[in-house]
Design a protein around this motif. Structure first.
Motif, PDB file in Angstrom:
ATOM      1  N   TRP A 438       0.842  -1.201   0.000  1.00  0.00           N
ATOM      2  CA  TRP A 438       0.000   0.000   0.000  1.00  0.00           C
ATOM      3  C   TRP A 438       0.874   1.247   0.000  1.00  0.00           C
ATOM      4  CZ3 TRP A 438      -3.394   1.255   4.911  1.00  0.00           C
ATOM      5  CH2 TRP A 438      -4.101   2.443   4.698  1.00  0.00           C
ATOM      6  N   GLY A 439       0.895   1.944  -1.139  1.00  0.00           N
ATOM      7  CA  GLY A 439       1.625   3.200  -1.222  1.00  0.00           C
ATOM      8  C   GLY A 439       0.831   4.313  -0.571  1.00  0.00           C
ATOM      9  N   VAL A 440       1.401   4.955   0.461  1.00  0.00           N
ATOM     10  CA  VAL A 440       0.634   5.921   1.251  1.00  0.00           C
ATOM     11  C   VAL A 440       1.114   7.359   1.093  1.00  0.00           C
ATOM     12  CG1 VAL A 440      -0.103   4.232   2.971  1.00  0.00           C
ATOM     13  CG2 VAL A 440       2.076   5.442   3.286  1.00  0.00           C
ATOM     14  N   SER A 441       2.158   7.598   0.310  1.00  0.00           N
ATOM     15  CA  SER A 441       2.632   8.979   0.119  1.00  0.00           C
ATOM     16  C   SER A 441       1.727   9.717  -0.852  1.00  0.00           C
ATOM     17  CB  SER A 441       4.053   8.973  -0.432  1.00  0.00           C
ATOM     18  OG  SER A 441       4.953   8.355   0.454  1.00  0.00           O
ATOM     19  N   ARG A 442       1.357  10.930  -0.484  1.00  0.00           N
ATOM     20  CA  ARG A 442       0.580  11.790  -1.376  1.00  0.00           C
ATOM     21  C   ARG A 442       1.280  13.142  -1.452  1.00  0.00           C
ATOM     22  NH1 ARG A 442      -0.773   7.561  -2.184  1.00  0.00           N
ATOM     23  NH2 ARG A 442      -2.834   6.578  -2.172  1.00  0.00           N
ATOM     24  N   GLN A 443       1.497  13.622  -2.676  1.00  0.00           N
ATOM     25  CA  GLN A 443       2.260  14.846  -2.870  1.00  0.00           C
ATOM     26  C   GLN A 443       1.288  16.037  -2.802  1.00  0.00           C
ATOM     27  OE1 GLN A 443       2.411  12.088  -4.935  1.00  0.00           O
ATOM     28  NE2 GLN A 443       4.056  11.359  -3.600  1.00  0.00           N
ATOM     29  N   ARG A 444       0.563  16.087  -1.688  1.00  0.00           N
ATOM     30  CA  ARG A 444      -0.462  17.102  -1.508  1.00  0.00           C
ATOM     31  C   ARG A 444      -0.341  17.707  -0.120  1.00  0.00           C
ATOM     32  NH1 ARG A 444      -4.391  12.551  -3.317  1.00  0.00           N
ATOM     33  NH2 ARG A 444      -3.811  12.353  -5.505  1.00  0.00           N
ATOM     34  N   TYR A 445      -0.947  18.861   0.013  1.00  0.00           N
ATOM     35  CA  TYR A 445      -0.835  19.595   1.274  1.00  0.00           C
ATOM     36  C   TYR A 445      -1.816  19.123   2.337  1.00  0.00           C
ATOM     37  CZ  TYR A 445      -2.519  23.321   4.354  1.00  0.00           C
ATOM     38  OH  TYR A 445      -2.995  24.020   5.427  1.00  0.00           O
ATOM     39  N   TRP A 446      -3.107  18.992   1.997  1.00  0.00           N
ATOM     40  CA  TRP A 446      -4.139  18.790   3.018  1.00  0.00           C
ATOM     41  C   TRP A 446      -4.217  17.319   3.418  1.00  0.00           C
ATOM     42  CZ3 TRP A 446      -5.944  21.405   6.716  1.00  0.00           C
ATOM     43  CH2 TRP A 446      -7.161  21.116   7.332  1.00  0.00           C
ATOM     44  N   GLY A 447      -3.285  16.930   4.271  1.00  0.00           N
ATOM     45  CA  GLY A 447      -3.233  15.557   4.753  1.00  0.00           C
ATOM     46  C   GLY A 447      -2.323  15.485   5.970  1.00  0.00           C
ATOM     47  N   CYS A 448      -2.227  14.314   6.555  1.00  0.00           N
ATOM     48  CA  CYS A 448      -1.382  14.121   7.735  1.00  0.00           C
ATOM     49  C   CYS A 448       0.090  14.087   7.315  1.00  0.00           C
ATOM     50  CB  CYS A 448      -1.755  12.803   8.425  1.00  0.00           C
ATOM     51  SG  CYS A 448      -0.596  12.306   9.709  1.00  0.00           S
ATOM     52  N   PRO A 449       0.931  14.982   7.863  1.00  0.00           N
ATOM     53  CA  PRO A 449       2.357  14.960   7.503  1.00  0.00           C
ATOM     54  C   PRO A 449       2.995  13.606   7.817  1.00  0.00           C
ATOM     55  CG  PRO A 449       1.803  16.985   8.681  1.00  0.00           C
ATOM     56  CD  PRO A 449       0.607  16.083   8.792  1.00  0.00           C
ATOM     57  N   ILE A 450       3.809  13.118   6.892  1.00  0.00           N
ATOM     58  CA  ILE A 450       4.553  11.869   7.128  1.00  0.00           C
ATOM     59  C   ILE A 450       5.703  12.182   8.078  1.00  0.00           C
ATOM     60  CG2 ILE A 450       6.030  10.137   6.046  1.00  0.00           C
ATOM     61  CD1 ILE A 450       4.216  10.268   3.593  1.00  0.00           C
ATOM     62  N   PRO A 451       5.785  11.499   9.209  1.00  0.00           N
ATOM     63  CA  PRO A 451       6.759  11.878  10.255  1.00  0.00           C
ATOM     64  C   PRO A 451       8.173  11.352   9.971  1.00  0.00           C
ATOM     65  CG  PRO A 451       5.474  10.001  10.993  1.00  0.00           C
ATOM     66  CD  PRO A 451       4.938  10.369   9.640  1.00  0.00           C
TER      67      PRO A 451
END
Length: 878
Positions: A438-451
């Motif tokens: 499951w690829g979970v990276s999204r190159q978008r602003y309105w989401g939970c920051p990847i820590p």
């Protein structure tokens, strides 16, 4: 003493008052831990789009009916509500309106919360949360860090759709005819680093545990999950390179149809496959860039598997070959746009006689097509390349044109090929899953920051736990040109936790499926600051006893939530293997559509509220006109309510006109919950008439001031016995319909029957009055899950508190019949009825039937035959 109550039902006058009472009393609040019988009922939480639609109303009414029923049964019920608040729609709306997504989102939440409350939901609103708050996403960041440390999350390059103008990754549905939905620029394929969950590590467990859900989940959902996980037993087969001086490695492919190996006529590879890149480099050295240009063209295409299946097949020969592992024959290697590098090894063995995509490609490029499966058991000479459908992949066929393997069936061929090739290192049996990580990276602003932090020296380093959460700035107004976090040094500039040097914070955000994969657990203790879930709350409330939502979420959301539950279990956060014991998938809400079509074929859709209809005496639509100009529109039939067809009915308009109870009763009565519901104005009016009749019955009884409450069961008239029987049969049926069958429509139908029986009953003494009182209060109590405002208002006039009352208990003695109704027929036609003792003999029934005046006039001569069916009928044949 008489009670003065409005003789007519006025929903608007009572609903706000009842809702204020629930709020003041915190009627539906529950503790994080509970003893005794308790139940967790959950409807899939809404995305705060701005206003409720009828799908929401149906979903949450179903959940509320079940919740209220179990409260009546004496159970403590948790029914929470929250908001799936991150995501691309908010970002798109923010771009369009030039506002911050946070502002848009929280304004929508405030409006929708008010709408949900007006529906009369028995929700514990103290548990409400939005997934876009740091208090919530703090803990999914925490879990992310734990999983990264364990190796269950990794980073790798992934092929994505890239919009070169907006400088952003596009989802497949945002690519229209090869161009970006917003910029119109030609979309490129680009390899970028992304984080992945190793869901494939849990594939077998996710598959096996479906067996534990077979009694509580719809069969079709279990099947969809199994198919998506897609366990297959196949074979890795290596095709050695025929050009070892250029490309030493062979090409290994995975196939579930090893029996078709002798039908391979070429090998197809993805544009990014190492052999394809090597061939392009060799060609370029010779001054020819044709292959390189084709590879670049393939990079521009969609990365969606579904799109590739229907796209025009494009390809180019690499000029390189591999050897068939059995025959040693050289097979050409082609680059094909229907092969993705991200799937398997990025290569397929092409068997055009027995695979649709290979067949289409082979025909286009004049490649050989060899039939090797004789599916019909006929001579292969009967087949031709124009009849390829007949050659397709039956596992029941026998091998032909396969040399020493001719005549073998599927399994025997698999075993024979494995026995031949495995000792040579050219094949091995392999269990594989269709499921991909499951690829979970999204190159978008309105989401939970990847820590995560990117350090040139240390690589990828997780954010230390004491620095969580990584908070997303909420005052950003995106303009659509890439991720605004990349333009905010104050966000991305940081120091490496490992070496202390300069580093860059990850600006990708998490797929919003992550938030919706564990929200059900957070509801158990939404204010807990020490972890994802308070341990004792998880022990008390999880798993969810009844989950309700649309079947459109049957695959990804449910699969990811099941996966997350197992991840949390392995971190000691929750217990058990599955999050949802029972699942109810509600059907769609359909409504009429109306449109006009322009000369260019473009359709303009009109909302049903703006249409003037002419109907026949049976209610069928004869013509439809747009109220704006009085001109005809085309009647498009019933379709799912949607913005695209402009056929949504505003729930608020229904609530304002008829009240929430009417909307609820209509939704539950119009169709079983798992089937499509056809919206009907007449049906809404019918539900309202039913509630008005209930009100008039109760108000009329109360107005008479009848004090009698005690029933002397030993001295009941026959009519009183009949009403009591009907009352207790209804208790039995409604209880079973709601709890076991979820047949809310038939439960309401039973209440309508009890209403009719009560209306017909004429009380002649105090005993009769007490029986009628029991019938009315029972009707109101059983109706409470569906129409809680009306029920509470009327029950309070009977001295009953709906918040405290329990579900009526069936009096088994009331179900006993002392009499029976016998239909009397003459020559098969109904001529009369008898109400007689339950133990009347056959001779008594015949004598009584013949004595009926309405029967005697048809007895013109001696009877030829006398038929008696016990408890049912007498038929006299003359």
């Amino acid at each position: 003493m008489t009670t003065h109550i409005d003789p007519e039902y006025q929903a608007s006058a009572i609903e706000a008052q009842v809702q204020q009472d629930w709020e003041a009393r915190k009627a539906f609040k529950v503790a994080d831990t509970v003893e005794g019988k308790h139940r967790y009922i959950l409807s899939m939480f809404p995305y705060p789009s701005g206003k409720l639609h009828m799908g929401h109303v149906r979903n949450y009414t179903i959940g509320d009916v079940i919740s209220r029923f179990h409260r009546l049964k004496g159970e403590t019920v948790l029914q929470p509500m929250g908001w799936d608040a991150f995501g691309l729609p908010a970002e798109n709306a923010a771009i369009a309106h030039q506002v911050a997504p946070a502002k848009w989102t929280f304004e929508n939440i405030a409006y929708m919360r008010d709408q949900l409350k007006k529906l009369g939901l028995s929700v514990d609103w103290d548990r409400e949360f939005a997934t876009c708050t740091p208090e919530y996403y703090h803990w999914e960041q925490w879990l992310f860090v734990q999983l990264y440390k364990k190796g269950l999350i990794y980073r790798k390059l992934s092929t994505v759709n890239w919009d070169p103008v907006d400088q952003t990754v596009l989802a497949n549905e945002q690519v229209e005819n090869g161009r970006g939905w917003r910029s119109g620029a030609l979309v490129e394929k680009r390899d970028i680093p992304m984080y992945y969950f190793r869901i494939t590590d849990y594939a077998q467990e996710l598959l096996d545990d479906l067996d534990t859900l077979k009694d509580g989940w719809p069969q079709q959902v279990l099947t969809m999950q199994r198919n998506w996980i897609g366990r297959s037993t196949g074979m890795d087969i290596t095709f050695p390179s025929a050009n070892t001086e250029v490309y030493a490695d062979g090409i290994t492919v995975y196939t579930t149809r090893a029996d078709t190996l002798m039908g391979v006529t070429y090998v197809a590879v993805a544009a990014e496959h190492p052999m394809a890149l090597k061939a392009a480099a060799l060609q370029a050295e010779a001054g020819d860039s044709t292959l390189a240009a084709f590879i670049e063209e393939c990079r521009m295409g969609s990365v969606a598997e579904a799109d590739l299946a229907t796209a025009e097949k494009k390809g180019m020969a690499t000029g390189l070959s591999v050897k068939h592992p059995v025959t040693g024959e050289d097979l050409p290697v082609w680059i094909a746009n229907y092969v993705l590098m991200s799937y398997g090894s990025g290569a397929v063995m092409a068997v055009p006689a027995h695979d649709e995509r290979d067949f289409e490609f082979a025909n286009k490029f004049n490649l050989p097509i060899t039939q090797v499966i004789d599916a019909k058991g006929a001579d292969d000479a009967e087949y031709s390349a124009t009849e390829w459908q007949e050659w397709y992949g039956s596992k029941d066929g026998k091998l032909v044109n396969s040399g020493e393997f001719d005549g073998l069936d599927f399994q025997a061929a698999f075993d024979a090929f494995l026995a031949k090739l495995e000792p040579q290192g050219l094949a091995n049996a392999k269990v594989q899953f269709r499921l991909r990580d499951w690829g979970v990276s999204r190159q978008r602003y309105w989401g939970c920051p990847i820590p995560m932090i990117n350090c040139e020296k240390c690589g990828q380093v997780p954010v230390p736990e004491d620095q969580l959460p990584v908070v997303l700035p909420t005052d950003v107004v995106p303009d659509g040109s890439g991720n605004p976090l990349n333009k905010m040094p104050e966000f991305y500039q940081t120091t490496c936790p490992s070496c202390g040097g300069e580093a860059r914070r990850e600006t990708d955000t998490l797929d919003t499926f992550v938030e919706s994969s564990w929200y059900y657990a957070r509801y158990a203790s939404p204010d807990f600051t020490g972890g994802m879930v308070k341990p004792e709350a998880a022990q008390s409330w999880l798993p969810v006893n009844q989950y309700i939502g649309g079947v459109e979420h049957a695959i990804l959301h449910l699969l990811y939530a099941r996966f997350f539950h197992k991840l949390m279990r392995d971190e000691g956060v929750v217990q058990g293997n599955e999050p949802f014991t029972n699942l109810l998938t509600q059907g769609m809400v359909l409504a009429d559509t109306f449109y006009r079509e322009a000369e260019n074929g473009k359709k303009t859709w009109f909302n049903p509220a703006d249409i003037l209809l002419e109907k026949d005496e049976k209610g069928r639509i004869l013509s439809a006109k747009y109220s704006g100009d009085g001109q005809d529109v085309v009647i498009g039939g019933q379709e799912k309510m949607s913005k695209s067809k402009n056929n949504g009915i505003d729930p608020q308009a229904i609530i304002d006109q008829y009240g929430a109870d009417t909307a609820r009763v209509f939704m539950m009565f119009a169709a079983p919950p798992d089937q499509s519901l056809e919206w009907s104005d007449a049906g809404v009016e019918g539900a309202n008439r039913f509630l008005k009749r209930v009100w008039r019955l109760a108000a009329g009884f109360l107005e008479q001031g009848n004090p009698a409450t005690t029933i002397d069961t030993a001295n009941l008239s026959q009519y009183a016995q009949d009403l009591r029987r009907k009352t207790h049969e209804t208790i039995q049926k409604v209880g079973d319909d709601i709890e076991r069958r979820h047949a809310f429509n038939t439960a309401i139908a039973a209440l309508m029957e009890l209403l009719n029986a009560s209306n017909k009953f004429e009380a002649k003494d105090d005993n009769d009055i007490a029986v009628l009182r029991e019938a009315i209060t029972t009707l109101l109590t059983l109706l409470a899950p569906f129409a809680p405002h009306l029920s509470q208002t009327l029950l309070s006039q009977f001295g009953v508190d709906l918040v405290q009352v329990t579900f009526p208990v069936v009096d088994e003695s009331a179900l006993t019949r002392n009499t029976q109704t016998i239909v009397v027929q003459v020559n098969g036609k109904l001529r009369g009825k008898l109400e007689v003792s339950i133990d009347a003999s056959k001779d008594e029934l015949l004598a009584l039937a013949k004595a009926l005046p309405e029967v005697q006039q048809f007895l013109t001569g001696p009877t030829k035959k006398e038929i008696v069916v016990p408890n049912k009928l007498v038929n006299l044949v003359v």
